[in-house]
Design a protein around this motif. Structure first.
Motif, PDB file in Angstrom:
ATOM      1  N   VAL A   1     -24.417 -47.839   1.663  1.00 51.51           N
ATOM      2  CA  VAL A   1     -24.131 -49.136   0.046  1.00 51.51           C
ATOM      3  C   VAL A   1     -23.096 -49.997   1.925  1.00 51.51           C
ATOM      4  O   VAL A   1     -22.660 -49.436   2.711  1.00 51.51           O
ATOM      5  N   PRO A   2     -22.850 -51.541   0.958  1.00 54.22           N
ATOM      6  CA  PRO A   2     -21.819 -51.712   1.944  1.00 54.22           C
ATOM      7  C   PRO A   2     -20.151 -51.688   1.679  1.00 54.22           C
ATOM      8  O   PRO A   2     -19.885 -51.347   1.092  1.00 54.22           O
ATOM      9  N   TRP A   3     -19.239 -51.774   3.083  1.00 54.12           N
ATOM     10  CA  TRP A   3     -18.428 -51.430   2.616  1.00 54.12           C
ATOM     11  C   TRP A   3     -16.986 -51.796   1.151  1.00 54.12           C
ATOM     12  O   TRP A   3     -16.720 -50.751   0.965  1.00 54.12           O
ATOM     13  N   ILE A   4     -17.750 -52.802   0.423  1.00 54.08           N
ATOM     14  CA  ILE A   4     -17.019 -53.320  -0.761  1.00 54.08           C
ATOM     15  C   ILE A   4     -16.823 -52.183  -1.915  1.00 54.08           C
ATOM     16  O   ILE A   4     -16.399 -51.969  -2.075  1.00 54.08           O
ATOM     17  N   ALA A   5     -18.496 -51.093  -1.617  1.00 49.79           N
ATOM     18  CA  ALA A   5     -18.765 -50.402  -3.242  1.00 49.79           C
ATOM     19  C   ALA A   5     -17.315 -49.156  -2.917  1.00 49.79           C
ATOM     20  O   ALA A   5     -17.100 -48.637  -3.898  1.00 49.79           O
ATOM     21  N   ALA A   6     -16.839 -48.830  -1.620  1.00 49.70           N
ATOM     22  CA  ALA A   6     -15.792 -48.083  -1.456  1.00 49.70           C
ATOM     23  C   ALA A   6     -14.064 -48.355  -1.856  1.00 49.70           C
ATOM     24  O   ALA A   6     -13.701 -47.423  -1.808  1.00 49.70           O
TER      25      ALA A   6
ATOM     26  N   LYS B   1     -10.782 -43.229   7.526  1.00 49.61           N
ATOM     27  CA  LYS B   1     -10.557 -41.969   7.311  1.00 49.61           C
ATOM     28  C   LYS B   1     -10.934 -42.788   5.628  1.00 49.61           C
ATOM     29  O   LYS B   1     -11.066 -42.588   4.672  1.00 49.61           O
ATOM     30  N   GLN B   2      -9.801 -43.166   5.510  1.00 50.14           N
ATOM     31  CA  GLN B   2      -9.260 -44.115   4.514  1.00 50.14           C
ATOM     32  C   GLN B   2     -10.199 -44.823   3.550  1.00 50.14           C
ATOM     33  O   GLN B   2     -10.988 -44.583   2.298  1.00 50.14           O
ATOM     34  N   LEU B   3     -11.226 -45.324   4.723  1.00 51.33           N
ATOM     35  CA  LEU B   3     -12.498 -46.265   3.871  1.00 51.33           C
ATOM     36  C   LEU B   3     -13.793 -45.224   3.808  1.00 51.33           C
ATOM     37  O   LEU B   3     -13.858 -44.964   1.956  1.00 51.33           O
ATOM     38  N   LEU B   4     -13.857 -43.931   3.691  1.00 49.45           N
ATOM     39  CA  LEU B   4     -14.963 -43.078   4.152  1.00 49.45           C
ATOM     40  C   LEU B   4     -14.659 -42.034   3.512  1.00 49.45           C
ATOM     41  O   LEU B   4     -15.188 -41.360   2.685  1.00 49.45           O
ATOM     42  N   GLU B   5     -13.506 -41.876   2.490  1.00 50.11           N
ATOM     43  CA  GLU B   5     -12.866 -41.194   2.052  1.00 50.11           C
ATOM     44  C   GLU B   5     -12.741 -41.660   0.418  1.00 50.11           C
ATOM     45  O   GLU B   5     -13.878 -41.460  -0.569  1.00 50.11           O
ATOM     46  N   GLY B   6     -12.687 -43.167  -0.273  1.00 46.32           N
ATOM     47  CA  GLY B   6     -12.874 -43.984  -0.768  1.00 46.32           C
ATOM     48  C   GLY B   6     -14.435 -43.964  -1.166  1.00 46.32           C
ATOM     49  O   GLY B   6     -15.197 -43.917  -2.198  1.00 46.32           O
ATOM     50  N   ALA B   7     -15.126 -43.775  -0.195  1.00 43.57           N
ATOM     51  CA  ALA B   7     -16.548 -43.904  -0.786  1.00 43.57           C
ATOM     52  C   ALA B   7     -17.276 -42.530  -1.156  1.00 43.57           C
ATOM     53  O   ALA B   7     -18.213 -42.187  -1.643  1.00 43.57           O
ATOM     54  N   ALA B   8     -16.644 -41.562  -0.234  1.00 46.07           N
ATOM     55  CA  ALA B   8     -17.149 -40.205  -0.845  1.00 46.07           C
ATOM     56  C   ALA B   8     -16.678 -39.642  -2.306  1.00 46.07           C
ATOM     57  O   ALA B   8     -17.283 -39.158  -3.200  1.00 46.07           O
ATOM     58  N   LYS B   9     -15.308 -40.699  -2.618  1.00 45.49           N
ATOM     59  CA  LYS B   9     -15.023 -40.299  -3.737  1.00 45.49           C
ATOM     60  C   LYS B   9     -16.203 -40.945  -4.638  1.00 45.49           C
ATOM     61  O   LYS B   9     -15.776 -40.013  -6.368  1.00 45.49           O
ATOM     62  N   ASN B  10     -16.269 -42.205  -5.273  1.00 45.38           N
ATOM     63  CA  ASN B  10     -16.727 -43.439  -5.813  1.00 45.38           C
ATOM     64  C   ASN B  10     -17.663 -43.464  -5.908  1.00 45.38           C
ATOM     65  O   ASN B  10     -18.605 -43.141  -7.061  1.00 45.38           O
ATOM     66  N   ILE B  11     -18.620 -42.545  -4.756  1.00 46.05           N
ATOM     67  CA  ILE B  11     -20.112 -43.078  -4.933  1.00 46.05           C
ATOM     68  C   ILE B  11     -21.470 -41.706  -4.043  1.00 46.05           C
ATOM     69  O   ILE B  11     -21.949 -41.447  -4.777  1.00 46.05           O
ATOM     70  N   PHE B  12     -20.639 -41.295  -3.095  1.00 52.70           N
ATOM     71  CA  PHE B  12     -20.913 -40.225  -2.489  1.00 52.70           C
ATOM     72  C   PHE B  12     -20.833 -39.423  -2.758  1.00 52.70           C
ATOM     73  O   PHE B  12     -21.797 -37.818  -2.897  1.00 52.70           O
ATOM     74  N   HIS B  13     -19.768 -38.787  -3.785  1.00 52.72           N
ATOM     75  CA  HIS B  13     -19.123 -37.322  -4.295  1.00 52.72           C
ATOM     76  C   HIS B  13     -19.752 -36.489  -3.403  1.00 52.72           C
ATOM     77  O   HIS B  13     -20.459 -35.423  -3.691  1.00 52.72           O
ATOM     78  N   CYS B  14     -19.474 -36.502  -2.207  1.00 51.46           N
ATOM     79  CA  CYS B  14     -19.715 -35.160  -1.146  1.00 51.46           C
ATOM     80  C   CYS B  14     -18.243 -34.997  -0.180  1.00 51.46           C
ATOM     81  O   CYS B  14     -17.507 -36.032  -0.445  1.00 51.46           O
ATOM     82  N   PRO B  15     -17.869 -34.691   0.685  1.00 54.27           N
ATOM     83  CA  PRO B  15     -16.805 -34.396   1.576  1.00 54.27           C
ATOM     84  C   PRO B  15     -16.650 -35.620   2.828  1.00 54.27           C
ATOM     85  O   PRO B  15     -17.772 -35.962   3.038  1.00 54.27           O
TER      86      PRO B  15
END
Length: 757
Positions: free
Chosen positions: A584-589, A549-563
């Protein structure tokens, strides 16, 4: 419920330690050496009960290479305060010995050989005292008193971590139920031969002091419990690390005397001390299975057990670590198996005798109680002329039934549906064709007679005790699992990484299981009572879900801009479920390179669900010699969801040995009552079944998908062999045409039952 397909769960995966084990590169405690490490040995009593009238260590003390010789006269001041047993009341060393093998003196030396030579140089004179070997004698008013701390040879009741152990089960109106019963049977049954689980690796510890903290390397399967109990007995802060553990079967969890002796010498010398038992010592002086004596009455009405009343004594030998907990768990397991019975008055005591010390062993109270209670129950079932399989089906607990568990609290059973498994197991065994009626053989071939038997078991300890896990994601795509469960030969650490890999949808090889150490791993009771599949598995699952959840929250905030709920991750890549090509790889999140994401998972104890096992056996009895052979076995269970098929099969096969099922026919520690010595100090005299002597062995494993956790799995290893001994007694009774119950089933006992002794 329909079974869900998984990527890793339910699929065989290579074990983490597989290559190291088969190539001989796996590290065990006996491989480990420390700078200035000393070797410890114990001078042991030749008598079962005696007072030390004179002891002279002067010759041993001056032997080159000797660093400490401790007796009851010169223990370090702090060690004098330590106490063994549970509750901790017994001094580490006294002027009285209480069983053959009890400690007289502790020696630390540069080598094992020097330590043994020093033991030979110690001069001791004894005044022999009268021993008492059996519980029914130890509790008599005029019995010999073994310890002044234990009046009447009864061990006082205890509380463990705030829980009052259930040692007297009272429910309903048992006398009225007995009056109304169609059949009432009473009798005395025993299970008292102190079987040794005989883990391949003997018990061993390395202990030293570091800035006032006890540091230990130990062969324990439960390092947190090991710490807790050692702290309780010494008052000292303990930190423990494990290497590979070469089997435990519950028997190396605490190792109280071995640990206390090694630690006493470490305190006295200021150096690391290693105490590693030989195979003979493991058989003669290490914790055996606790003895069991039951005087009981049961009532049966309309095919249902409606009343149980009796006294149950557990023979602790000279020392025991968890006897009251074994009673408390056994009390619960009675109610699980006889789930329709609402009237109980069962009182239990832990009793000391001048016999080898006892402790926790696979089966943990439940095997002992099933081996004594179920033959009595089945005597009433035979009087009623009821098929024993139908009896099991109609009496085992179901959803809505309930029990008082070890903590004396009531639990209403949930997700408790095992009738289908019982019927399918009976069908695969061929029960309807083999069963000819009570005390009737399946077939007769000359002087050989054959009979079949069945017994059942269940244990709500599958949900016992709180535990935690941490799952740490690295930006590289690798994952670290932190948990304190060691590898004790069951493959459990390998299985736990499958939970993580399934949640994160990555290869299991990308999950690194951190070596267990209580200094850096979160709390976990350890793999006791088949608990870790559900409890630790749940904590690990929640921790992985938290990290995801923390990983996907970071990706949603910084990259995909979605829930974040719209994102998925597979094999270290993150993507929107509607556009899986844009990855995108995990590192991007990660907010910053070099940081990690840590998920935390917790499980809280819940005893409202039990596991289940049914055990079918067929025996061959030679009417001329009394020799009994196991012809075939079938074990059935519903495990909810298989985590790893190979591991499950290994656990079921392992339950056959480890002083479990085969204590019905072979395994016992033979006591010479004249000298008080055990006569079974090697693997020739201690009879057990070798790997090439296993009978045909079949299984029925169902997957009922109960709503108990995300992956719906429940452990089975603890009880997989526990119903075996009682099943074998029924099979022998049917083969020879009369009730028989003596553990193990010696030829002389069979011949006596046949009137031929």
């Amino acid at each position: 419920m329909e079974k869900k397909p998984y990527r890793h769960i339910g699929v065989n995966r290579p074990r983490i330690d597989a290559r190291e084990i088969v190539t001989g590169k796996a590290i065990f405690l006996d491989d480990f050496k420390m700078k200035e490490m000393l070797q410890a040995k114990v001078l042991r009593s030749p008598y079962p009960h005696a007072k030390i009238t004179r002891i002279d260590i002067s010759k041993a003390e001056v032997l080159p290479g000797i660093h400490a010789v401790l007796t009851h006269k010169n223990l370090p001041k702090d060690v004098q305060k330590w106490r063994l047993g549970n509750p901790p009341l017994i001094p580490v060393l006294t002027d009285t010995v209480h069983y053959v093998g009890d400690a007289v003196a502790l020696v630390a030396a540069d080598s094992v050989e020097i330590a043994l030579e020093a033991c030979d140089l110690i001069e001791v004179e004894y005044e022999q005292l009268e021993p008492v070997y059996y519980t029914q004698d130890a509790v008599k008013p005029d019995a010999v008193q073994i310890y002044p701390e234990l009046p009447g040879n009864i061990v006082p009741e205890i509380e463990m971590v705030g829980e009052k152990m259930l040692t007297h089960l009272v429910r309903g109106d048992v006398d009225k139920a007995l009056e109304e019963a169609d059949y009432v049977e009473e009798g005395v049954y025993e299970y008292k031969k102190f079987a040794s689980p005989m883990a391949t690796e003997p018990p061993g510890v390395i202990m030293w002091m570091d800035k006032g903290i006890v540091k230990a390397y130990a062969t324990t399967q439960a390092p947190e419990v090991y710490n807790m109990t050692l702290n309780m007995r010494t008052g000292m802060k303990v930190e423990t690390k494990t290497f590979n553990v070469g089997g435990s079967f519950g028997n190396k969890s605490i190792m109280q005397t071995t640990s206390a002796y090694a630690l006493a010498l470490a305190v006295a010398t200021g150096r690391p001390v290693k105490m590693y038992l030989t195979k003979s010592e493991q058989l003669l002086i290490h914790d055996m299975r606790i003895g069991c004596y039951m005087d009981c009455k049961i009532g049966l009405k309309d095919g249902i057990v409606t009343a149980v009343k009796g006294k149950w004594y557990l023979d602790a030998g000279a020392l025991n670590d968890l006897g009251h907990v074994q009673i408390a768990v056994g009390m619960g397991e009675m109610q699980v198996a006889l789930g329709k019975c609402k009237n109980w008055d069962m009182d239990a005591k832990v009793v000391v005798t001048n016999h080898v010390q006892t402790g926790s062993v696979r089966g943990f109270g439940g095997q002992e109680v099933k081996s004594t209670l179920m033959p009595l129950v089945m005597r009433a079932v035979a009087k009623a002329n009821i098929d024993p399989v139908e009896f099991c089906i109609n009496n085992f607990s179901e959803t809505g039934d309930g029990w008082y568990w070890r903590d004396s609290q009531w639990y209403t059973a949930r997700e408790q549906e095992y009738k289908h498994c019982m019927r399918s197991s009976a069908e695969k065994f061929g029960w309807s064709e083999s069963w000819k009626g009570w005390n009737k053989p399946t077939r007769v071939e000359g002087n050989k007679v054959y009979g079949v038997g069945v017994s059942m078991h269940g244990n709500a300890d599958v949900g016992e005790d709180n535990c935690e896990a941490y799952v740490r994601l690295e930006s590289s795509g690798y994952v670290y699992l932190h948990n304190s469960i060691p590898e004790a030969g069951t493959g459990q650490r390998s299985n736990l990484r499958k939970y993580v890999a399934e949640v994160l949808d990555i290869e299991v090889e990308h999950v690194i299981v951190v070596e267990p150490s209580t200094e850096n791993s979160p709390w976990d009771l350890g793999p006791a009572g088949s608990r870790s599949t559900l409890t630790t598995g749940h904590a690990v699952t929640v921790a992985a879900e938290d990290a995801r959840k923390q990983l996907l929250e970071g990706a949603a905030k910084n990259i995909f801009h979605c829930p974040f709920e719209e994102l998925e991750t597979t094999d270290g890549m993150i993507y929107h479920r509607d556009n899986p090509e844009n990855k995108v790889p995990w590192i991007a999140a990660f907010e910053h390179f070099g940081l990690t994401i840590t998920g935390v998972g917790t499980y809280y104890s819940d005893y409202s669900k039990s596991n289940f096992g049914i055990y079918f056996s067929e025996v061959e009895v030679d009417l001329e010699t009394g020799i009994t052979k196991l012809v075939r076995v079938l074990v059935g269970s519903d495990v909810g969801q298989i985590i790893d098929p190979a591991t499950l099969e290994m656990q079921v096969h392992g339950g056959f040995g480890a002083a479990a099922a085969d204590s019905g026919l072979l395994e016992e520690s033979v006591l010479d009552e004249y000298t008080g010595r055990l006569l079974t100090g090697n693997l020739i005299d201690y009879k057990w079944r070798t790997f090439d002597e296993f009978p045909p062995f079949d299984m029925v494993i169902e997957e009922g998908q109960p709503e108990i956790s995300r992956f719906k799995a429940i452990g089975f290893g603890e009880i997989s062999g526990a119903p075996g001994p009682a099943s074998m007694m029924m099979a022998i009774s049917n083969a020879i045409g009369k009730e028989f119950c003596e553990y193990p089933a010696h030829p002389r006992a069979i011949l006596k039952a046949l009137g031929k002794a």
